[in-house]
Design a protein around this motif. Structure first.
Motif, PDB file in Angstrom:
ATOM      1  N   CYS A  93      56.013  16.939  66.737  1.00 51.77           N
ATOM      2  CA  CYS A  93      55.085  17.911  66.104  1.00 51.77           C
ATOM      3  C   CYS A  93      53.869  18.143  66.994  1.00 51.77           C
ATOM      4  CB  CYS A  93      54.598  17.387  64.756  1.00 51.77           C
ATOM      5  SG  CYS A  93      55.898  17.080  63.599  1.00 51.77           S
ATOM      6  N   TYR A 127      55.347  21.370  69.304  1.00 52.61           N
ATOM      7  CA  TYR A 127      55.034  22.591  68.546  1.00 52.61           C
ATOM      8  C   TYR A 127      53.791  22.441  67.662  1.00 52.61           C
ATOM      9  CZ  TYR A 127      57.836  20.315  64.846  1.00 52.61           C
ATOM     10  OH  TYR A 127      58.347  19.450  63.913  1.00 52.61           O
ATOM     11  N   GLU A 135      51.239  24.218  67.213  1.00 52.61           N
ATOM     12  CA  GLU A 135      50.707  25.412  66.538  1.00 52.61           C
ATOM     13  C   GLU A 135      51.770  26.178  65.760  1.00 52.61           C
ATOM     14  OE1 GLU A 135      48.277  27.885  68.979  1.00 52.61           O
ATOM     15  OE2 GLU A 135      47.216  26.195  69.859  1.00 52.61           O
ATOM     16  N   LYS A 136      52.987  25.662  65.760  1.00 55.75           N
ATOM     17  CA  LYS A 136      54.072  26.377  65.092  1.00 55.75           C
ATOM     18  C   LYS A 136      54.085  26.037  63.604  1.00 55.75           C
ATOM     19  CE  LYS A 136      58.577  26.129  66.072  1.00 55.75           C
ATOM     20  NZ  LYS A 136      59.246  27.114  65.219  1.00 55.75           N
ATOM     21  N   PRO A 137      54.433  27.014  62.775  1.00 55.37           N
ATOM     22  CA  PRO A 137      54.445  26.718  61.336  1.00 55.37           C
ATOM     23  C   PRO A 137      55.672  25.919  60.901  1.00 55.37           C
ATOM     24  CG  PRO A 137      55.008  29.016  61.739  1.00 55.37           C
ATOM     25  CD  PRO A 137      54.723  28.423  63.081  1.00 55.37           C
ATOM     26  N   TYR A 151      57.679  25.028  57.278  1.00 53.65           N
ATOM     27  CA  TYR A 151      57.704  25.542  55.911  1.00 53.65           C
ATOM     28  C   TYR A 151      58.427  24.624  54.929  1.00 53.65           C
ATOM     29  CZ  TYR A 151      56.445  29.933  58.242  1.00 53.65           C
ATOM     30  OH  TYR A 151      55.812  30.898  58.978  1.00 53.65           O
ATOM     31  N   CYS A 180      52.430  24.473  56.955  1.00 55.93           N
ATOM     32  CA  CYS A 180      51.455  23.730  57.767  1.00 55.93           C
ATOM     33  C   CYS A 180      51.920  23.887  59.210  1.00 55.93           C
ATOM     34  CB  CYS A 180      51.387  22.251  57.369  1.00 55.93           C
ATOM     35  SG  CYS A 180      52.946  21.368  57.561  1.00 55.93           S
ATOM     36  N   THR A 181      51.070  23.532  60.155  1.00 57.28           N
ATOM     37  CA  THR A 181      51.514  23.562  61.547  1.00 57.28           C
ATOM     38  C   THR A 181      51.866  22.135  61.953  1.00 57.28           C
ATOM     39  OG1 THR A 181      49.297  23.181  62.388  1.00 57.28           O
ATOM     40  CG2 THR A 181      49.980  25.487  62.130  1.00 57.28           C
ATOM     41  N   LYS A 184      50.449  20.400  64.148  1.00 58.65           N
ATOM     42  CA  LYS A 184      49.201  19.641  64.280  1.00 58.65           C
ATOM     43  C   LYS A 184      48.583  19.330  62.918  1.00 58.65           C
ATOM     44  CE  LYS A 184      44.673  19.554  66.482  1.00 58.65           C
ATOM     45  NZ  LYS A 184      44.090  18.885  65.330  1.00 58.65           N
ATOM     46  N   SER A 185      48.588  20.323  62.022  1.00 62.71           N
ATOM     47  CA  SER A 185      47.927  20.059  60.737  1.00 62.71           C
ATOM     48  C   SER A 185      48.714  19.032  59.929  1.00 62.71           C
ATOM     49  CB  SER A 185      47.675  21.350  59.957  1.00 62.71           C
ATOM     50  OG  SER A 185      48.875  21.903  59.484  1.00 62.71           O
ATOM     51  N   ASP A 244      61.378  31.418  68.936  1.00 60.78           N
ATOM     52  CA  ASP A 244      60.167  31.178  68.131  1.00 60.78           C
ATOM     53  C   ASP A 244      58.921  31.516  68.934  1.00 60.78           C
ATOM     54  OD1 ASP A 244      61.748  30.342  66.127  1.00 60.78           O
ATOM     55  OD2 ASP A 244      61.251  28.210  66.258  1.00 60.78           O
ATOM     56  N   ASN A 260      56.030  34.262  68.228  1.00 63.25           N
ATOM     57  CA  ASN A 260      54.632  33.824  68.053  1.00 63.25           C
ATOM     58  C   ASN A 260      53.700  34.373  69.128  1.00 63.25           C
ATOM     59  OD1 ASN A 260      54.547  32.127  65.660  1.00 63.25           O
ATOM     60  ND2 ASN A 260      55.961  30.809  66.748  1.00 63.25           N
TER      61      ASN A 260
END
Ligand SMILES: Cc1cc2nc3c(=O)[nH]c(=O)nc-3n(C[C@H](O)[C@H](O)[C@H](O)COP(=O)(O)OP(=O)(O)OC[C@H]3O[C@@H](n4cnc5c(N)ncnc54)[C@H](O)[C@@H]3O)c2cc1C
Length: 351
Positions: free
Chosen positions: A50, A54, A56-58, A60, A68-69, A71-72, A173, A177
């Motif tokens: 993660c 990726y 910054e990738k979402p 789901y 969330c991404t 990172k989040s 992806d 993006n």
């Protein structure tokens, strides 16, 4: 004469190999049951795929979090496990696991650190992952300057002419993006069949139809540039013609080589030389006291999804408790209603 001074081994209940999402959530499940954990990871950052592949990738499909991404998700997991004070040992690779008791393990890293633990949790994902380098002569000179195998910050590519190469999920992806960020984006693939999710392929084709991006079928045969800054890629098209694609950055997504690394030498049974078979009541390996959770394990029906690794961590902790506290009864409790769990989480009386 005295020999070299050896540092005392670090004693802990559980040693987790890999600080990806599954290793992180394992800290939470272990912590609720009073087990302390240390984590070792080869990367210089916490979060496994993660964070590395990726950020910054979402995402789901984390239950209860519509989006969330990478990172989040890692940030939230870190917040969630804060009460348990896990200690991280980054940029260190676990090299060996030795059984020294019943169960007691000595785990050594390539930095010379030693741990003594009752339980080992292998959450090593695909091992140490490395991007596959495309066969373009001289590409090394551009790497990390204008050739990138992962996107860490999308902003870095704002207003740039990008050439993305590949036909799998990552290539598609990132095409979707980065299309709104780049000044011009070309997707290059060697054939008109894509391995990516059909939805991504449809979206990409729609952008091509709207002339928002270019799609070229062929292969990069050379790069032209100076001082690590690429100016153009020489592309041999599938029609036999050679064209120049002017670009400021080249992003090849040719997949990852997952190098299992030392895991193969730990005396644990492996499936197809790369996955660790586990039983599904506790995700324990064939060695009592050594568990495997997340992408690294295998059992019938296994899905390499984060949510599956979370479930595996919860069940693992139940069995790990027996090794850390032999004979101690474990009472099943909900965090919603158990004041003792809430106390461990530092929220007792707070709600
Ligand atoms: C582009 C992309 C998109 C994705 N999207 C989704 C999605 O939407 N939803 C979803 O559920 N999943 C998704 N995944 C898959 C998801 O990221 C993985 O399932 C998840 O990361 C597995 O977590 P893990 O903790 O098992 O392993 P990893 O995240 O792979 O972490 C393992 C860690 O172990 C470390 N390690 C390995 N060997 C050693 C060693 N010997 N010593 C020390 N450290 C070691 C590695 O450095 C690594 O940091 C996606 C994957 C990719 C590549």
């Amino acid at each position: 004469m005295a020999g070299p001074i050896m540092a005392e081994p670090i004693k802990t209940d559980v040693l987790i190999i890999g600080a990806g999402p599954c290793g992180l959530f394992a800290v939470f499940e272990l912590g609720l049951l009073d087990m302390k954990a240390h984590l070792v990871d080869i990367l210089d950052k916490i979060g496994g795929q993660c964070a590395e592949l990726y950020p910054e990738k979402p995402i789901y499909d984390i239950p209860g979090i519509p989006m969330c991404t990478g990172k989040s998700l890692v940030d939230s997991l870190m917040e969630q496990i804060k009460p348990f004070g896990a200690q991280f040992h980054l940029q260190e690779m676990v090299e060996s696991i030795e059984k020294i008791g019943d169960p007691l393990f000595r785990v050594k890293t390539d930095a010379g650190k030693e741990f003594e633990c009752k339980v080992v949790v292998i959450a090593a994902g695909g091992g140490s992952f490395q991007p596959k380098r495309p066969p373009i002569p001289g590409i090394e000179a551009y790497e990390e300057k204008s050739v990138f195998y992962a996107v860490r910050k999308m902003e870095q590519f704002r207003g740039k002419r990008l050439l993305i190469v590949g036909g799998g999920d990552s290539a598609l992806d990132w095409t979707l993006n980065l299309a709104p960020v780049a000044s011009r984006l070309t997707l290059l693939h060697r054939r008109d069949q894509f391995r990516a999710a059909p939805d991504s392929v449809n979206k990409m084709m729609a952008l091509v139809a709207e002339k928002k991006i270019d799609l070229v079928l062929g292969q990069v045969t050379g790069l032209d540039g100076e001082g690590g800054a690429v100016r153009k890629a020489i592309v041999k098209g599938n029609d036999g013609a050679t064209i120049d694609v002017e670009c400021d950055a080249l992003l090849p997504f040719f997949g990852l080589t997952m190098k299992l690394g030392p895991v193969a030498n730990w005396g644990i049974a492996l499936k197809d030389g790369e996955l660790i078979p586990v039983e599904t009541a506790s995700f324990e390996t064939n060695v009592p006291g050594i568990f495997a959770i997340g992408d690294i394990n295998w059992y019938p029906g296994k899905l390499k999804l984060i949510l599956c690794g979370f479930h595996e961590g919860a069940l693992m902790a139940q069995k790990a408790h027996q090794y850390c506290f032999p004979g101690k009864r474990l009472v099943f409790q909900y965090t919603t209603s158990s004041s003792s769990l809430q106390k461990k989480l530092g929220v007792a009386g707070g709600r």
